[in-house]
Scaffold this motif. Structure first.
Motif, PDB file in Angstrom:
ATOM      1  N   PHE A 375       0.803  -1.222   0.000  1.00 13.60           N
ATOM      2  CA  PHE A 375       0.000   0.000   0.000  1.00 13.60           C
ATOM      3  C   PHE A 375       0.836   1.272   0.000  1.00 13.60           C
ATOM      4  CE2 PHE A 375      -4.078  -2.068   0.909  1.00 13.60           C
ATOM      5  CZ  PHE A 375      -4.957  -1.173   0.310  1.00 13.60           C
ATOM      6  N   LYS A 376       2.043   1.224   0.559  1.00 14.18           N
ATOM      7  CA  LYS A 376       2.827   2.449   0.703  1.00 14.18           C
ATOM      8  C   LYS A 376       3.095   3.142  -0.637  1.00 14.18           C
ATOM      9  CE  LYS A 376       5.245   5.531   2.982  1.00 14.18           C
ATOM     10  NZ  LYS A 376       5.936   6.280   1.933  1.00 14.18           N
ATOM     11  N   PRO A 377       3.565   2.459  -1.679  1.00 13.67           N
ATOM     12  CA  PRO A 377       3.770   3.167  -2.957  1.00 13.67           C
ATOM     13  C   PRO A 377       2.466   3.653  -3.580  1.00 13.67           C
ATOM     14  CG  PRO A 377       4.191   0.819  -3.211  1.00 13.67           C
ATOM     15  CD  PRO A 377       4.078   1.077  -1.744  1.00 13.67           C
ATOM     16  N   ILE A 378       1.355   2.959  -3.319  1.00 19.50           N
ATOM     17  CA  ILE A 378       0.055   3.446  -3.798  1.00 19.50           C
ATOM     18  C   ILE A 378      -0.291   4.740  -3.083  1.00 19.50           C
ATOM     19  CG2 ILE A 378      -2.409   2.915  -3.995  1.00 19.50           C
ATOM     20  CD1 ILE A 378      -1.664  -0.056  -4.062  1.00 19.50           C
ATOM     21  N   LEU A 379      -0.030   4.780  -1.785  1.00 18.33           N
ATOM     22  CA  LEU A 379      -0.274   5.989  -0.995  1.00 18.33           C
ATOM     23  C   LEU A 379       0.569   7.154  -1.495  1.00 18.33           C
ATOM     24  CD1 LEU A 379      -1.546   7.317   1.563  1.00 18.33           C
ATOM     25  CD2 LEU A 379       0.481   6.539   2.800  1.00 18.33           C
ATOM     26  N   ASP A 380       1.805   6.867  -1.880  1.00 19.47           N
ATOM     27  CA  ASP A 380       2.714   7.929  -2.314  1.00 19.47           C
ATOM     28  C   ASP A 380       2.213   8.651  -3.562  1.00 19.47           C
ATOM     29  OD1 ASP A 380       4.394   7.384  -0.204  1.00 19.47           O
ATOM     30  OD2 ASP A 380       5.758   6.120  -1.359  1.00 19.47           O
ATOM     31  N   THR A 381       1.347   8.005  -4.331  1.00 18.05           N
ATOM     32  CA  THR A 381       0.821   8.630  -5.546  1.00 18.05           C
ATOM     33  C   THR A 381      -0.646   9.036  -5.391  1.00 18.05           C
ATOM     34  OG1 THR A 381       0.185   6.473  -6.479  1.00 18.05           O
ATOM     35  CG2 THR A 381       2.397   7.272  -6.975  1.00 18.05           C
ATOM     36  N   ALA A 382      -1.173   8.963  -4.163  1.00 18.52           N
ATOM     37  CA  ALA A 382      -2.577   9.303  -3.927  1.00 18.52           C
ATOM     38  C   ALA A 382      -2.825  10.790  -4.153  1.00 18.52           C
ATOM     39  CB  ALA A 382      -2.979   8.908  -2.510  1.00 18.52           C
ATOM     40  N   VAL A 383      -4.049  11.113  -4.500  1.00 18.50           N
ATOM     41  CA  VAL A 383      -4.437  12.499  -4.790  1.00 18.50           C
ATOM     42  C   VAL A 383      -4.870  13.187  -3.500  1.00 18.50           C
ATOM     43  CG1 VAL A 383      -6.006  13.975  -6.107  1.00 18.50           C
ATOM     44  CG2 VAL A 383      -5.170  11.820  -7.095  1.00 18.50           C
ATOM     45  N   PRO A 384      -4.267  14.332  -3.159  1.00 17.89           N
ATOM     46  CA  PRO A 384      -4.671  15.042  -1.936  1.00 17.89           C
ATOM     47  C   PRO A 384      -6.103  15.553  -2.048  1.00 17.89           C
ATOM     48  CG  PRO A 384      -2.547  15.833  -2.749  1.00 17.89           C
ATOM     49  CD  PRO A 384      -3.144  14.993  -3.836  1.00 17.89           C
ATOM     50  N   ARG A 385      -6.792  15.566  -0.933  1.00 22.87           N
ATOM     51  CA  ARG A 385      -8.123  16.161  -0.865  1.00 22.87           C
ATOM     52  C   ARG A 385      -8.016  17.547  -0.228  1.00 22.87           C
ATOM     53  NH1 ARG A 385     -10.558  11.672   2.653  1.00 22.87           N
ATOM     54  NH2 ARG A 385     -12.262  13.133   2.960  1.00 22.87           N
ATOM     55  N   PRO A 386      -8.989  18.424  -0.471  1.00 21.76           N
ATOM     56  CA  PRO A 386      -8.905  19.772   0.118  1.00 21.76           C
ATOM     57  C   PRO A 386      -9.240  19.746   1.609  1.00 21.76           C
ATOM     58  CG  PRO A 386     -10.955  19.523  -1.107  1.00 21.76           C
ATOM     59  CD  PRO A 386     -10.162  18.272  -1.354  1.00 21.76           C
ATOM     60  N   TRP A 387      -8.286  20.148   2.435  1.00 20.50           N
ATOM     61  CA  TRP A 387      -8.516  20.181   3.882  1.00 20.50           C
ATOM     62  C   TRP A 387      -9.107  21.547   4.246  1.00 20.50           C
ATOM     63  CZ3 TRP A 387      -8.416  15.431   3.973  1.00 20.50           C
ATOM     64  CH2 TRP A 387      -7.346  14.639   3.554  1.00 20.50           C
ATOM     65  N   ILE A 388     -10.404  21.663   4.031  1.00 23.14           N
ATOM     66  CA  ILE A 388     -11.117  22.905   4.282  1.00 23.14           C
ATOM     67  C   ILE A 388     -12.272  22.615   5.233  1.00 23.14           C
ATOM     68  CG2 ILE A 388     -10.488  23.996   2.091  1.00 23.14           C
ATOM     69  CD1 ILE A 388     -13.115  23.020   0.926  1.00 23.14           C
ATOM     70  N   PRO A 389     -12.773  23.635   5.948  1.00 20.34           N
ATOM     71  CA  PRO A 389     -13.845  23.377   6.919  1.00 20.34           C
ATOM     72  C   PRO A 389     -15.075  22.712   6.310  1.00 20.34           C
ATOM     73  CG  PRO A 389     -12.903  25.534   7.307  1.00 20.34           C
ATOM     74  CD  PRO A 389     -12.274  25.014   6.043  1.00 20.34           C
ATOM     75  N   GLU A 390     -15.344  22.998   5.047  1.00 18.62           N
ATOM     76  CA  GLU A 390     -16.519  22.416   4.407  1.00 18.62           C
ATOM     77  C   GLU A 390     -16.271  21.005   3.870  1.00 18.62           C
ATOM     78  OE1 GLU A 390     -16.305  26.868   3.802  1.00 18.62           O
ATOM     79  OE2 GLU A 390     -14.953  25.158   3.472  1.00 18.62           O
TER      80      GLU A 390
END
Length: 431
Positions: A375-390
């Motif tokens: 899973f670690k290399p899959i995680l390394d290429t994961a797409v970030p999500r927006p860390w916003i209050p909504e």
């Protein structure tokens, strides 16, 4: 449906949080930022932790860690409460808003953290013992714990999605390897159905599980830096059409609207389906299934790519402390202990959850777990999500749209138009 808070509610919540942060008695008041008790094992207090893991497959590992903590800190009592993950967000909001009934520590989903912080419900952790050796945390999980440049949580575990598959069924269908594209996914699923009688792919009707299809076509929910709502796009229309085609072609059976996660997991464990999308948190349960008593029969591969790329979402959980806790020092020490590299290594070893500390990946208990290594290399290429209050409000409209799509009540175009309209009710000043 998750509630959006009015301005008046937010002001009231902030006032409540400020008034609640005075600390308690009996040695429980917070130490000044940057300081530490001369002997942390002498800290006294009673804290309640709301955990959101699956109680049967993951809970025992965390309860064992609590026993280790209480052996080291005999003057701190930890009340462990398991709260279903689909209830915890609203339950915590209600308790924090009321000023009573909230836990000292909550296992907060990464999308909830900035929302809770924006409402004044979380204790800032910069300079406290809770956030020990901050530079050791992986950048993406750490970013989910911050709001307006301050830390309001400590990363617990991080995750993403992969394709989990039954090697035996794929081999019987003539496939030695996992599909690498959505086109291959469809064909492999059809081959499994034709040659083995099992279903090829079980879909999970959950918004998080839509994201690999959206990312694969170059789509997304939002363009947060530019304050744009992008969910109703040609790329996402193509992604929804792909899912519609998987069902109509027979590659995936029409999923149940309710309990689809449990249904997909059961089908995989019992050999009734060959493939599902899921994350590392599911592995402890998957290995309880009859098909995977031999763990070697489980394959784990990156999610198949769409026409643009292969992309899985970034997820995970944080430890957060309620701003109104009367036992802040005890809460700081508990979070510090539970997030050490050693604690993370134990969690990775036993239930394959991915550590958020870089140093934990050097621990033999982590390097020896092949599932984490996969899973670690899959995680390394994961797409970030927006860390916003909504961020915590994004999934409900998408879920409702997904349910309508697989239920045959809407088209991909109309689904995304409806989701877009609901997002505009949340992001009133976005384009």
């Amino acid at each position: 449906m998750r509630r959006a808070f009015s301005a008046a509610t937010i002001v009231a919540a902030l006032a409540l949080a400020v008034s609640a942060c005075g600390g308690g008695d009996g040695g429980s008041a917070a130490a000044p930022a940057g300081s530490a008790p001369s002997d942390p094992t002498k800290i006294k207090g009673e804290i309640t932790w709301w955990d959101t893991v699956r109680p049967d497959s993951e809970g025992p590992t965390f309860q064992a860690l609590i026993k280790e903590f209480q052996a080291k800190y005999p003057n701190i009592k930890v009340n462990y409460v398991n709260v279903p993950s689909d209830q915890a967000q609203n339950k915590f909001q209600t308790a924090a808003q009321a000023g009573s009934g909230a836990p000292d520590v909550i296992r907060s989903e990464v999308a909830w953290t900035s929302q809770f912080a924006s409402l004044g419900y979380l204790q800032p952790l910069d300079g406290t013992r809770a956030l020990e050796n901050e530079s050791d945390f992986l950048p993406s999980p750490l970013s989910s714990a911050k709001y307006n440049g301050k830390a309001y949580a400590v990363p617990q575990v991080t995750d993403t999605l992969a394709l989990l598959y039954n090697k035996r069924l794929l081999k019987e269908a003539g496939h030695e390897e996992a599909p690498k594209t959505v086109e291959e996914l469809k064909q492999t699923a059809l081959d499994v159905k034709k040659k083995t009688g099992a279903d090829g792919l079980a879909l999970n009707v959950d918004a998080y599980f839509l994201l690999p299809f959206m990312y694969g076509e170059g789509g997304d929910m939002l363009d947060a830096p530019n304050k744009k709502i992008t969910v109703n796009s040609p790329a996402n229309t193509k992604a929804m059409a792909t899912i519609d085609d998987l069902i109509k072609s027979g590659a995936a059976p029409k999923p149940a609207i309710q309990d689809s996660y449990a249904n997909a997991m059961t089908a995989l464990k019992e050999g009734k389906t060959a493939m599902i999308y899921n994350g590392p948190w599911s592995l402890a349960e998957v290995y309880q299934g009859k098909e995977f008593k031999d763990k070697e029969n489980l394959g784990i591969a990156p999610v198949p790519a769409g026409s643009v790329k292969a992309g899985a979402p970034t997820g995970g959980w944080n430890y957060a402390i309620y701003a109104g806790s009367k036992n802040l020092d005890a809460s700081y020490e508990f979070v510090r202990f539970m997030s050490t590299p050693e604690a993370q290594a134990k969690i990775a070893k036993e239930i394959s959850l991915l550590p958020t500390r870089a140093s934990a990946y050097d621990n033999p208990d982590v390097t020896g777990n092949k599932d984490v290594a996969t899973f670690k290399p899959i995680l390394d290429t994961a797409v970030p999500r927006p860390w916003i209050p909504e961020g915590g409000q994004l999934f409900q409209p998408l879920l409702e749209g997904y349910q309508a799509l697989v239920g045959g009540k809407t088209t991909p175009e109309e689904m995304l138009k409806t989701v877009d309209q609901k997002y505009r009710g949340i992001f009133k000043d976005w384009s």
